[in-house]
Design an enzyme around this catalytic site. Structure first.
Site, PDB file in Angstrom:
ATOM      1  N   ARG A 211    -127.572  62.561   1.166  1.00 10.55           N
ATOM      2  CA  ARG A 211    -127.326  62.269   2.217  1.00 10.55           C
ATOM      3  C   ARG A 211    -128.508  62.599   3.728  1.00 10.55           C
ATOM      4  NH1 ARG A 211    -126.238  58.758   0.272  1.00 10.55           N
ATOM      5  NH2 ARG A 211    -124.682  57.338  -0.379  1.00 10.55           N
TER       6      ARG A 211
ATOM      7  N   HIS B 196    -134.599  55.038   0.421  1.00 16.50           N
ATOM      8  CA  HIS B 196    -133.171  55.227  -0.560  1.00 16.50           C
ATOM      9  C   HIS B 196    -133.509  54.242  -2.078  1.00 16.50           C
ATOM     10  CE1 HIS B 196    -128.518  55.845  -0.009  1.00 16.50           C
ATOM     11  NE2 HIS B 196    -129.547  56.231  -0.571  1.00 16.50           N
TER      12      HIS B 196
HETATM   13  P1  NDP Z   1    -120.969  64.883  -7.393  1.00 16.97           P
HETATM   14  O1  NDP Z   1    -119.746  64.954  -7.031  1.00 16.97           O
HETATM   15  O2  NDP Z   1    -121.085  63.983  -9.104  1.00 16.97           O
HETATM   16  O3  NDP Z   1    -121.318  65.727  -7.357  1.00 16.97           O
HETATM   17  C1  NDP Z   1    -122.071  66.767  -6.271  1.00 16.97           C
HETATM   18  C2  NDP Z   1    -121.967  68.546  -6.161  1.00 16.97           C
HETATM   19  O4  NDP Z   1    -122.131  68.461  -5.330  1.00 16.97           O
HETATM   20  C3  NDP Z   1    -120.754  69.367  -7.178  1.00 16.97           C
HETATM   21  O5  NDP Z   1    -121.539  70.151  -8.680  1.00 16.97           O
HETATM   22  C4  NDP Z   1    -120.089  69.735  -6.598  1.00 16.97           C
HETATM   23  O6  NDP Z   1    -119.822  71.395  -7.450  1.00 16.97           O
HETATM   24  C5  NDP Z   1    -121.064  70.077  -5.897  1.00 16.97           C
HETATM   25  N1  NDP Z   1    -120.987  70.372  -4.280  1.00 16.97           N
HETATM   26  C6  NDP Z   1    -119.898  69.624  -3.453  1.00 16.97           C
HETATM   27  N2  NDP Z   1    -119.605  70.690  -2.450  1.00 16.97           N
HETATM   28  C7  NDP Z   1    -120.173  71.821  -2.552  1.00 16.97           C
HETATM   29  C8  NDP Z   1    -120.358  72.616  -1.366  1.00 16.97           C
HETATM   30  N3  NDP Z   1    -119.662  72.899  -0.428  1.00 16.97           N
HETATM   31  N4  NDP Z   1    -121.345  74.029  -1.594  1.00 16.97           N
HETATM   32  C9  NDP Z   1    -121.854  73.708  -3.391  1.00 16.97           C
HETATM   33  N5  NDP Z   1    -121.091  72.834  -3.675  1.00 16.97           N
HETATM   34  C10 NDP Z   1    -121.243  71.819  -3.528  1.00 16.97           C
HETATM   35  O7  NDP Z   1    -121.859  63.821  -6.520  1.00 16.97           O
HETATM   36  P2  NDP Z   1    -123.253  62.989  -7.359  1.00 16.97           P
HETATM   37  O8  NDP Z   1    -124.012  63.585  -8.127  1.00 16.97           O
HETATM   38  O9  NDP Z   1    -123.013  61.863  -7.966  1.00 16.97           O
HETATM   39  O10 NDP Z   1    -123.764  62.630  -6.316  1.00 16.97           O
HETATM   40  C11 NDP Z   1    -124.131  64.013  -5.230  1.00 16.97           C
HETATM   41  C12 NDP Z   1    -125.099  63.071  -3.898  1.00 16.97           C
HETATM   42  O11 NDP Z   1    -126.613  61.546  -4.454  1.00 16.97           O
HETATM   43  C13 NDP Z   1    -124.617  62.170  -3.326  1.00 16.97           C
HETATM   44  O12 NDP Z   1    -125.005  62.690  -2.163  1.00 16.97           O
HETATM   45  C14 NDP Z   1    -124.707  60.786  -3.563  1.00 16.97           C
HETATM   46  O13 NDP Z   1    -124.513  60.273  -2.149  1.00 16.97           O
HETATM   47  C15 NDP Z   1    -126.302  61.134  -3.542  1.00 16.97           C
HETATM   48  N6  NDP Z   1    -126.925  59.878  -4.202  1.00 16.97           N
HETATM   49  C16 NDP Z   1    -128.224  59.657  -4.006  1.00 16.97           C
HETATM   50  C17 NDP Z   1    -128.889  58.014  -4.577  1.00 16.97           C
HETATM   51  C18 NDP Z   1    -130.103  57.822  -4.219  1.00 16.97           C
HETATM   52  O14 NDP Z   1    -130.832  56.931  -3.929  1.00 16.97           O
HETATM   53  N7  NDP Z   1    -131.225  58.702  -2.464  1.00 16.97           N
HETATM   54  C19 NDP Z   1    -128.242  57.944  -6.025  1.00 16.97           C
HETATM   55  C20 NDP Z   1    -127.483  58.228  -6.976  1.00 16.97           C
HETATM   56  C21 NDP Z   1    -126.444  59.487  -5.776  1.00 16.97           C
HETATM   57  P3  NDP Z   1    -118.841  71.165  -7.968  1.00 16.97           P
HETATM   58  O15 NDP Z   1    -118.978  70.857  -9.542  1.00 16.97           O
HETATM   59  O16 NDP Z   1    -118.205  72.840  -8.006  1.00 16.97           O
HETATM   60  O17 NDP Z   1    -117.229  70.239  -7.561  1.00 16.97           O
END
Ligand code: NDP
Length: 307
Positions: free
Chosen positions: A222, A270
């Site tokens: 984001r 995006h």
């Molecule tokens: P998920 O919720 O599946 O995964 C999030 C990951 O981030 C998890 O591994 C989580 O850790 C980790 N995480 C969250 N908070 C922290 C923190 N404080 N410190 C370290 N690690 C952290 O999300 P998605 O994979 O579905 O999406 C990821 C991003 O991609 C989102 O922002 C989404 O909006 C973006 N996105 C962008 C797109 C684009 O076209 N540009 C398309 C699709 C998604 P843990 O595994 O331990 O919970």
């Protein structure tokens, strides 16, 4: 009959839902014929107050990995689970986008493009890929897909998440101390984090200062993950080689924004990963089937964690 409320202008959703969920009647907002029959809602940017008025709503499916567009409606009862879209085709698309950006730099496409304009044939020195490291911030649905793709191409892959992970071909890190050890090792750093209180502005001057010289930064998470002014201040001081930005706090990016004209910044609109109804309908179908058979739902938005 059980109904699903669709709130999206993309009529391909209507076609795919009707084709793949024949036992569920689809009501397409604003044509709500029998609101009392609606148990499921599939929404993008729902109109405030509409979901809260549905007396039998059981599950809300988000047309997007993020759910911020739903949370802005505070009238939705908190007990109704919100399911983040998790679509394998989208994960694959995002992984392909990041591979494209990494290879763009890795295979010197900038130089080749310039040389093409000037009709210059210059042989390029090949790089031994395993000696180059890709770091992935976030190892969720998207981050895992990116890590697998980078590993399959032969890069050394490091990954950071909140809880420690065990992933084939990925050296994993967790917590802020371990992040500090990971950042300086990466030639390519990809942000695939969700936006939460903890991750907002994570790519700030402290982060940029410890990046490896000539590293490339890619943000598909984001826009708010990046402290924009810090990036503009440090992009040459660090110095970064290239920055690919796919997401921005305000989209479309304003024409006057300095990111457009910075020679090292590559803006994309995006586009890393789209949700296509042809594929994503099966995630919705699976979620509904799980709910109807009493199995636990996957990808529920956790209000405590913020993702
Ligand atoms: P998920 O919720 O599946 O995964 C999030 C990951 O981030 C998890 O591994 C989580 O850790 C980790 N995480 C969250 N908070 C922290 C923190 N404080 N410190 C370290 N690690 C952290 O999300 P998605 O994979 O579905 O999406 C990821 C991003 O991609 C989102 O922002 C989404 O909006 C973006 N996105 C962008 C797109 C684009 O076209 N540009 C398309 C699709 C998604 P843990 O595994 O331990 O919970």
């Amino acid at each position: 009959m059980t109904s699903l409320l669709l709130m999206s202008d993309n009529t391909n959703w209507l076609r795919e839902l009707r084709k793949n969920l024949p036992n569920i009647s689809i009501q397409h907002y604003p044509d709500l014929t029998k609101p009392e029959e609606i148990e499921f809602a599939l929404v993008w940017n729902p109109k405030i107050g509409v979901l809260a008025d549905l007396p039998n709503l059981k599950v809300i499916f988000s047309i997007g990995a993020g759910v911020d567009h739903i949370l802005k409606d505070s009238s939705i009862p908190k007990k109704i689970p919100i399911i983040r879209m998790s679509d394998p085709f989208q994960h694959k698309m995002v992984a392909e986008y990041t591979l494209l950006t990494v290879l763009y730099v890795h295979r010197n496409i900038d130089v080749i493009l310039r040389n093409n304009i000037n009709k210059i044939w210059t042989e390029q020195t090949a790089k031994y890929t395993p000696n180059y490291t890709v770091g992935v911030l976030g190892l969720g649905n998207i981050g895992k897909s990116i890590s697998e793709k980078m590993h399959s191409v032969g890069f050394s892959v490091l990954g950071w998440s909140r809880s420690k992970k065990d992933l084939n071909g990925v050296e994993t890190f967790s917590g802020s101390e371990e992040l500090k050890n990971m950042i300086p090792r990466c030639d390519y750093l990809i942000c695939a984090l969700p936006l939460t209180k903890e991750t907002k502005g994570i790519i700030n001057q402290t982060f940029l200062r410890i990046m490896k010289k000539d590293a490339t930064l890619i943000n598909i998470g984001r826009g708010e993950h990046i402290q924009e002014q810090d990036l503009l201040n440090f992009i040459d001081k660090v110095p970064l080689k290239r920055v690919f930005l796919d997401v921005f706090p305000k989209e479309p990016l304003e024409k006057s924004h300095p990111f457009w004209t910075h020679p090292k910044i590559f803006v994309t609109p995006h586009m890393a990963g789209e949700i296509l109804p042809e594929s994503a309908v099966f995630s919705v179908k699976k979620g509904i089937e799980k709910f109807q058979t009493g199995n636990s739902l996957e990808n529920i938005y956790d209000r405590g964690k913020g993702y």
